[in-house]
Design a protein around this motif. Structure first.
Motif, PDB file in Angstrom:
ATOM      1  N   UNK A   1     -31.527  40.067   6.132  1.00 39.20           N
ATOM      2  CA  UNK A   1     -32.987  39.952   6.212  1.00 39.20           C
ATOM      3  C   UNK A   1     -33.611  39.797   4.834  1.00 39.20           C
ATOM      4  N   UNK A   2     -34.642  38.957   4.754  1.00 40.63           N
ATOM      5  CA  UNK A   2     -35.392  38.782   3.505  1.00 40.63           C
ATOM      6  C   UNK A   2     -36.841  39.216   3.657  1.00 40.63           C
ATOM      7  N   UNK A   3     -37.193  39.741   4.821  1.00 38.95           N
ATOM      8  CA  UNK A   3     -38.554  40.237   5.035  1.00 38.95           C
ATOM      9  C   UNK A   3     -38.581  41.744   4.781  1.00 38.95           C
ATOM     10  N   UNK A   4     -39.441  42.489   5.466  1.00 37.94           N
ATOM     11  CA  UNK A   4     -39.600  43.921   5.212  1.00 37.94           C
ATOM     12  C   UNK A   4     -38.755  44.801   6.141  1.00 37.94           C
ATOM     13  N   UNK A   5     -37.773  44.209   6.810  1.00 40.56           N
ATOM     14  CA  UNK A   5     -36.951  44.980   7.751  1.00 40.56           C
ATOM     15  C   UNK A   5     -36.339  46.210   7.086  1.00 40.56           C
ATOM     16  N   UNK A   6     -35.652  46.027   5.976  1.00 45.12           N
ATOM     17  CA  UNK A   6     -34.987  47.150   5.299  1.00 45.12           C
ATOM     18  C   UNK A   6     -35.995  48.178   4.815  1.00 45.12           C
ATOM     19  N   UNK A   7     -37.115  47.733   4.317  1.00 49.49           N
ATOM     20  CA  UNK A   7     -38.158  48.642   3.833  1.00 49.49           C
ATOM     21  C   UNK A   7     -38.688  49.516   4.958  1.00 49.49           C
TER      22      UNK A   7
END
Length: 254
Positions: free
Chosen positions: A38-44
């Protein structure tokens, strides 16, 4: 009380992951996020939840991703959802009750309602709505080893039940997403045909896509969904056509 592991496969899944985890955290004894880059805010977003592990695993196909997730789980009872499947409160309470009373079946089905292009629909190729996929199972008796690469399924169970409540599958929010997933899904579906050495004939390539449109628009009640039903009839046509074309091209080259 029986403990359960929960996992969800993610890829740029910021839209619904917070809502899903807010509910799942009340019933899961561990939560695994199996992410494919993922490169969006999923991990955040995931990092704000306790008892939740974020694990990267390179995507090959859905079958292998689920096998990896299953092996990563700590507990034998495994609950999983897609990253765009939202459970309702009745389902959460039903699973909570099962945890306290004990799981008597190898696998459990959950009612799933489909929302496509922001509309509740009667069908989307190759599934009618509602359907009842297995979403909770005991890995001692069930697994994904015999699953196709796409539209993957649990197998091996000798008993099954249905859990009260439902999940809402919110997919293809726009045509950009539909186009991206159509490409991915038909690549995997073509690979399934290749693995089975099933070379589609020219007649199939011509007539089966037309049959898919008629089946899913007319006989599977797509016509009841207005313009979205027409669009999903075209999706069924394109899915079938692209799947066969890709498989035939590969097999002709080899």
């Amino acid at each position: 009380m029986t403990k359960i592991s929960f996992y969800v496969l993610t890829f740029n899944s910021e839209m619904y992951i917070e809502s899903i985890l807010n509910k799942i955290q009340h019933i899961a004894d561990e939560i695994l996020i199996i992410d494919s880059g993922s490169t969006d805010k999923t991990k955040e977003i995931v990092s704000t939840f306790a008892n939740t592990a974020f694990i990267f695993n390179k995507f090959e196909d859905f079958k292998q991703q689920r096998i990896f997730a299953e092996k990563s789980c700590k507990f034998d009872m495994i609950l999983f959802l897609d990253s765009d499947e939202e459970p309702n409160d009745e389902l959460i309470n039903s699973i909570k009750h099962l945890k306290s009373t004990g799981f008597v079946y190898d696998a459990y089905r959950i009612k799933r309602l489909w929302n496509v292009l922001k509309k509740d629909v009667h069908s989307i190729y190759p599934i009618c709505s509602p359907d009842y996929p297995i979403r909770l199972y005991n890995r001692k008796s069930c697994n994904f080893n015999d699953s196709p690469l796409c539209h993957e399924q649990v197998s091996g169970y000798s008993s099954e039940g249905i859990i009260s409540g439902h999940i809402k599958h919110i997919t293809f929010e726009n045509f950009k997403t539909l186009k991206r997933k159509l490409k991915l899904y038909t690549n995997l579906a073509a690979n399934d045909l290749i693995l089975k050495n099933k070379k589609p004939s020219n007649l199939k390539i011509v007539f089966n896509p037309i049959g898919a449109f008629i089946k899913w628009y007319v006989f599977k009640s797509g016509f009841k969904d207005g313009i979205v039903g027409v669009q999903l009839g075209v999706y069924a046509y394109l899915y079938t056509l692209k799947k066969y074309n890709k498989a035939q091209k590969f097999l002709n080259q080899h």
